[in-house]
Each structure stands twice: as structure tokens, then as C-alpha cells.
Design a protein around this motif. Structure first.
Motif, PDB file in Angstrom:
ATOM      1  N   HIS A 129      -3.835   0.356  12.151  1.00 30.55           N
ATOM      2  CA  HIS A 129      -4.618   0.865  11.021  1.00 30.55           C
ATOM      3  C   HIS A 129      -5.321  -0.277  10.262  1.00 30.55           C
ATOM      4  O   HIS A 129      -6.526  -0.226  10.003  1.00 30.55           O
ATOM      5  N   HIS A 139     -12.302   2.491   5.072  1.00 35.83           N
ATOM      6  CA  HIS A 139     -11.489   3.480   5.789  1.00 35.83           C
ATOM      7  C   HIS A 139     -12.301   4.541   6.521  1.00 35.83           C
ATOM      8  O   HIS A 139     -11.824   5.095   7.511  1.00 35.83           O
ATOM      9  N   GLU A 146      -5.272  -4.922   4.173  1.00 34.45           N
ATOM     10  CA  GLU A 146      -5.257  -4.116   2.933  1.00 34.45           C
ATOM     11  C   GLU A 146      -5.267  -5.026   1.704  1.00 34.45           C
ATOM     12  O   GLU A 146      -5.844  -4.687   0.675  1.00 34.45           O
ATOM     13  N   ASP A 197       0.805  -1.215   0.000  1.00 31.14           N
ATOM     14  CA  ASP A 197       0.000   0.000   0.000  1.00 31.14           C
ATOM     15  C   ASP A 197       0.844   1.273   0.000  1.00 31.14           C
ATOM     16  O   ASP A 197       0.976   1.952  -1.020  1.00 31.14           O
TER      17      ASP A 197
HETATM   18 ZN   LIG Z   1      -5.260   1.841   4.672  1.00 32.30          ZN
END
Ligand SMILES: [Zn+2]
Ligand SMILES: NC(=O)c1ccc[n+]([C@@H]2O[C@H](COP(=O)([O-])OP(=O)(O)OC[C@H]3O[C@@H](n4cnc5c(N)ncnc54)[C@H](O)[C@@H]3O)[C@@H](O)[C@H]2O)c1
Length: 373
Positions: A274, A257, A194, A146
Motif C-alpha cells: 500500500h 491514494h 505515509e 496511520d
Molecule cells: Zn494510506
């Protein structure tokens, strides 16, 4: 078994750049990649890292430059480990080093680390002498799939994450899956979240592959990792090439998100990683999508099962009130002209952006999600 070397490109015209993926390739591929992607680079190199990562991999990077001492002037600088050091203060410390060492416009910044190091190094590269080249060597799975690809660079401000930044594409990305052997399992899981995101938003076949290959991924099997990283980077590269500065479809990468950022903010960016917050955010997006009739319960449950199979959380903190949720989500960066935007799965391998989600729908999804605790 080791995985073969694979290369992808982010197609951005004259700023096109390679992503090289392989197992144990760091030392041997670094200089060839540097020469190939930056034939005109100067002799000054700054390697930015932190003590955790440097302890494992700085020598491999320095080793690549061994026997080239005349051609190169390689400096390294370690910034303390942690999100709180992705700051203007650290940025300023790096600038001091560049000034002191008289780095010129032909210098190269090498980011060796996770997203924190990568974002900071990228922002340094974006702004030093109005922009110099940056080579990313991501060492977390999240950074590999990412943050190292796509050119978003930033530091945090006490008033918010990533508030100060720039778009600045790297010159190349070097992904060595072997560095993941030392990555803690929780960090690995955050990266897998992700990866699952790419399967949901863009690639139904990849989603099915993930359903069948979660255990090899959790076991850090090099071939499984290489396939997952290659497929994820290919999707990200395609999206970035089509919409570099997020005027449209790049926003699809933010699936999960809006909910996820609210969880991170409500828990002071301390207890949830995250990727973990995004995992739960994707479950909430799937629930919302199902409520709206875009997807059926079978696909919704397949999404939840896949996330669970990666040992990622699927239920948000029960202590978050509806008011907190609404307040935090309306503050999110994804808000445009005062309306919240949600990326929702609309079918296997497909997602769309919606700005017409009502408070009543959100309340229902939040209550339904908390009820699973
Ligand atoms: Zn992210
Ligand atoms: N630029 C983008 O597009 C983008 C996208 C997503 C996230 N981000 C940013 O990325 C950051 C998060 O990145 P992250 O999840 O990589 O966290 P991180 O950089 O903080 O790394 C997580 C932890 O793992 C350690 N670590 C890194 N590589 C290791 C290795 N190979 N072995 C052992 N330990 C290792 C680090 O020292 C750190 O303690 C956030 O600041 C986020 O805003 C940016």
C-alpha cells in the motif's frame, strides 16, 4: 541512544485518548496506560495478534499482566498473517472466542500487530456487544503513523477493500519503536511513504527535516523514528479531531491514494505494498499539481527526490492502460456523486481537494509518469 517518552492526545471530547510513543516501553507502560485511559475496565482482556508478530512480542504483552493474574483474565488469539484474513470469516472466528469465553461489555480488546490486525481488532471492538474498548499496539511503521490512530476499523469483502467497517476510536495507542527492529525493510519503507505524506500535505518544516534525516530513518535510529512518528501522529490527531468522520479535511490524508489505490487494484493487491503505491501516487499528484500550475518544478522535483531517497517507487506499472486507470480511479471510494476527487499539493505543507480534474489532464499525467520508466 534511546528516545524519551512522548505523549500526544487525540482531542475528541469525552472520547479523548492518548498516544504514547517510546523505545522499549511495551511491557512497562502497558498496564499504567490501560489504567489511566480506562479506569473502569473489566478483567477480561483479549489480545489479538498473528503468528509473525506474536513470535516476537506476545510475551512482552503477557509479561505486563504477570503478577496480576487475579485481577485479569487474559486470553490471546492469533489470526493467520495476511490481508486476506482481514475478512468476515476471521471476524466471525474472533466472535466465537468472545462468546465461548463469555466476554462482557467491560472487556478490552488489545490489537498487537500491523494494520491488518489493528483494523480487524478495531472492528471486533466496535461491534462486540455494540462496542467495547480497544487498545492499539501497532507494530508496523504504517500502523504506528496511520492505521492505529483515528478510529477507522474494517474488514474486507470479496467485492472490495474495507467495505465493512465502523468508526470506533481506540481507548489508547501504545507505540514502541523497538518493535520496528524486526520489521522487514520493505514494510518500513511503506510506513515512510505515509510519513512523507504528512510532510507534503501539512508541514513544510517536517518535509525539510525528512530531506535531512532519511538515512537515520532507514537505519531505524530510535530518535529519528520517534520524531517522525510523533510528528505524523500529531498531524493525524489534529485532522481527526477536526473531522472525525471525513466530512471534509480528513480527506486530505488521502493524498496520493486515488492514484495509489488504482495501482494496488490493477496489481491485485499482491506485488505492490500500500505504501509503495501511495508513494508513486504522491509523485503523480505532484506532477498533476505542477501541470495545473499550483506548484513549480522545483518543489515537484523535491517531492520526487524525497520519495526516491526512501527507495520507494516513483513510476507506475507501464502495463496499466489509460482505460484501466480511469476505470479503477472512478471506482475508488473517494468518488463522490460520480466525480473523482484528487488531493493535490498546492505549496510546501499544503494540499487541497479537487473534483474538477479532467480526463485530458489525467491522461497527460499518466503518460508523463510512465515515460519516466
Ligand atoms: Zn494510506
Ligand atoms: N484504519 C486505517 O485508518 C488504516 C490506514 C491505513 C491502512 N490501513 C490498513 O492497514 C492494513 C495494512 O497494514 P500494514 O501495512 O501494517 O500491514 P500488515 O498488518 O499486513 O503487516 C505487514 C507485515 O508485517 C508483519 N509484521 C508486523 N509487525 C511486525 C514486526 N514488528 N516485526 C516483523 N514483522 C511484523 C506482519 O505480520 C505482516 O506480515 C491494510 O489492511 C489497510 O487497509 C488502515
Amino acid at each position: 541512544m534511546t528516545a524519551p517518552l512522548s505523549t500526544l492526545h487525540v482531542e475528541l471530547g469525552t472520547r479523548r485518548y492518548p498516544i504514547l510513543i517510546g523505545d522499549g516501553i511495551l511491557s512497562e507502560q502497558l498496564l499504567p496506560l490501560l489504567h489511566e485511559s480506562l479506569p473502569q475496565h473489566g478483567r477480561n482482556i483479549l489480545v489479538l495478534s498473528n503468528p509473525t508478530v506474536a513470535g516476537h512480542y506476545l510475551n512482552a504483552v503477557l509479561h505486563a499482566f504477570q503478577n496480576h493474574d487475579k485481577a485479569y483474565n487474559v486470553h490471546h488469539m492469533l489470526i493467520p498473517d495476511g490481508e486476506s484474513y482481514k475478512s468476515l470469516a476471521t471476524y466471525s472466528d474472533v466472535m466465537d472466542v468472545l462468546v465461548k469465553q463469555r466476554f462482557d461489555r467491560d472487556c478490552v480488546i488489545i490489537a498487537l500487530g500491523g494494520g491488518v490486525v489493528g483494523d480487524l481488532a478495531g472492528f471486533v471492538a466496535a461491534t462486540w456487544q455494540r462496542g467495547v474498548q480497544c487498545l492499539q499496539i501497532p507494530t508496523t511503521l504504517l500502523a504506528q503513523v496511520d492505521s492505529s490512530v483515528g478510529g477507522k476499523t474494517a474488514v474486507n469483502h470479496p467485492g472490495g477493500k474495507n467495505l465493512i467497517g465502523a468508526f470506533h476510536q481506540p481507548a489508547a495507542v501504545l507505540i514502541d519503536t523497538q518493535v520496528l527492529t524486526t520489521l522487514p525493510d520493505r514494510e518500513l519503507g511503506a510506513g515512510i511513504a505515509e510519513i512523507i505524506k504528512y510532510g507534503i500535505m501539512a508541514d513544510a518544516e517536517f518535509f525539510r527535516w525528512l530531506q535531512q534525516n532519511m538515512q537515520p530513518l532507514l537505519d531505524k535510529d530510535p530518535q529519528a523514528l520517534a520524531h517522525a512518528i510523533h510528528t505524523s501522529c500529531a498531524i493525524k490527531a489534529r485532522v481527526v479531531a477536526a473531522d472525525e468522520t471525513e466530512q471534509g479535511q480528513r480527506a486530505l490524508l488521502n493524498l496520493g491514494h486515488t492514484f495509489g489505490h488504482a495501482i494496488e487494484a490493477a496489481t491485485q493487491y499482491s506485488s505492490w505494498l500500500h505504501g509503495e503505491a501511495v508513494a508513486t501516487g504522491m509523485v503523480m499528484a505532484a506532477r498533476l499539481s505542477c501541470l495545473r500550475g499550483f506548484i513549480g518544478t522545483t518543489y515537484r522535483d523535491a517531492i520526487i527526490d524525497l520519495i526516491q531517497s526512501a527507495h520507494l517507487p516513483t513510476v507506475p506499472p507501464i502495463a496499466m492502460s489509460i482505460d484501466t486507470w480511469l476505470e479503477l480511479m472512478s471506482r475508488d471510494k473517494k468518488v463522490k456523486d460520480g466525480t473523482m476527487r484528487f488531493i493535490l499539493p498546492t505549496g510546501p505543507g499544503a494540499a487541497e481537494i479537487f473534483s474538477n480534474v479532467t480526463q485530458a489532464e489525467l491522461t497527460r499525467v499518466i503518460n508523463e509518469s510512465i515515460a519516466q520508466a
